[in-house]
Design a protein around this motif. Structure first.
Motif, short mmCIF file in Angstrom:
data_model
loop_
_atom_site.label_atom_id
_atom_site.label_comp_id
_atom_site.label_asym_id
_atom_site.label_seq_id
_atom_site.Cartn_x
_atom_site.Cartn_y
_atom_site.Cartn_z
N UNK A 126 0.81 -1.25 0.07
CA UNK A 126 -0.11 -0.27 0.02
C UNK A 126 0.93 1.26 -0.17
N UNK A 127 2.01 0.94 0.33
CA UNK A 127 2.99 2.42 0.38
C UNK A 127 3.41 3.01 -0.82
N UNK A 128 3.70 2.02 -1.91
CA UNK A 128 4.07 2.45 -3.15
C UNK A 128 3.23 1.68 -4.39
N UNK A 129 2.38 0.83 -3.92
CA UNK A 129 1.42 -0.23 -5.17
C UNK A 129 2.27 -1.10 -5.85
N UNK A 130 3.54 -1.17 -5.47
CA UNK A 130 4.16 -2.34 -6.02
C UNK A 130 3.84 -3.48 -5.81
N UNK A 131 3.95 -4.58 -6.55
CA UNK A 131 3.55 -5.89 -6.34
C UNK A 131 4.58 -6.46 -5.12
N UNK A 132 3.84 -7.27 -4.32
CA UNK A 132 4.87 -8.00 -3.40
C UNK A 132 5.02 -9.33 -3.32
N UNK A 133 6.05 -9.68 -3.17
CA UNK A 133 6.28 -11.32 -3.18
C UNK A 133 6.04 -12.16 -4.41
N UNK A 134 6.36 -11.45 -5.58
CA UNK A 134 5.72 -12.09 -6.63
C UNK A 134 6.64 -11.56 -7.98
N UNK A 135 7.89 -12.23 -8.08
CA UNK A 135 9.06 -12.00 -9.06
C UNK A 135 8.56 -11.94 -10.42
N UNK A 136 7.69 -13.04 -10.67
CA UNK A 136 7.32 -13.09 -12.12
C UNK A 136 6.36 -11.97 -12.46
N UNK A 137 5.39 -11.54 -11.57
CA UNK A 137 4.51 -10.51 -11.89
C UNK A 137 5.49 -9.14 -11.94
N UNK A 138 6.38 -8.89 -11.13
CA UNK A 138 7.08 -7.71 -11.14
C UNK A 138 8.01 -7.65 -12.36
N UNK A 139 8.19 -8.71 -13.16
CA UNK A 139 8.99 -8.68 -14.37
C UNK A 139 8.28 -7.64 -15.57
N UNK A 140 6.85 -7.42 -15.25
CA UNK A 140 6.06 -6.61 -16.01
C UNK A 140 6.04 -5.28 -15.53
N UNK A 141 6.80 -4.90 -14.36
CA UNK A 141 6.64 -3.69 -13.88
C UNK A 141 7.25 -2.53 -14.74
N UNK A 142 8.64 -2.95 -15.10
CA UNK A 142 9.25 -2.26 -15.76
C UNK A 142 9.56 -2.48 -17.43
N UNK A 143 9.90 -1.68 -18.04
CA UNK A 143 9.87 -2.28 -19.48
C UNK A 143 11.67 -1.67 -20.25
N UNK A 144 12.11 -2.48 -21.27
CA UNK A 144 13.23 -2.07 -21.71
C UNK A 144 12.93 -1.35 -22.87
N UNK A 145 13.99 -0.35 -23.23
CA UNK A 145 13.73 0.73 -24.21
C UNK A 145 14.93 0.35 -25.14
N UNK A 146 14.51 0.59 -26.63
CA UNK A 146 15.56 0.39 -27.57
C UNK A 146 16.43 1.71 -27.19
N UNK A 147 17.74 1.46 -27.59
CA UNK A 147 18.99 2.45 -27.34
C UNK A 147 18.47 3.82 -28.02
N UNK A 148 18.58 4.82 -27.36
CA UNK A 148 18.19 6.37 -27.78
C UNK A 148 16.74 6.69 -27.53
#
Length: 77
Positions: free
Chosen positions: A50-72
């Motif tokens: 509840x403090x930051x709305x990040x997913x707790x104790x679920x590394x598989x789901x957290x893989x979707x939290x960020x994304x990789x961008x093409x260089x530039x």
């Protein structure tokens, strides 16, 4: 999001026009949408911190939290 909302958002950035909805409201709406997409991808409920709305104790789901961008194309603040 409708074309009118998007146009208002762009006008707020470019011309300083008053936004029809506060950014804080848009942030909550988009975050809820993204979290529902993540729950759908992993086929289960998510437990959120509840403090930051990040997913707790679920590394598989957290893989979707960020994304990789093409260089530039990385966002810069």
């Amino acid at each position: 999001m409708t074309d009118a909302h998007f146009a208002n958002f762009i006008a707020g950035i470019r011309k300083g026009e008053k936004l029809n909805a506060p950014v804080s409201v848009g942030n909550v709406a988009v975050t809820m949408l993204q979290l529902s997409n993540i729950a759908w991808f992993v086929h289960r409920d998510l437990n959120l911190d509840p403090s930051d709305a990040k997913i707790k104790d679920d590394s598989e789901a957290m893989k979707y939290w960020n994304r990789e961008y093409e260089k530039g194309w990385e966002p810069r603040i």
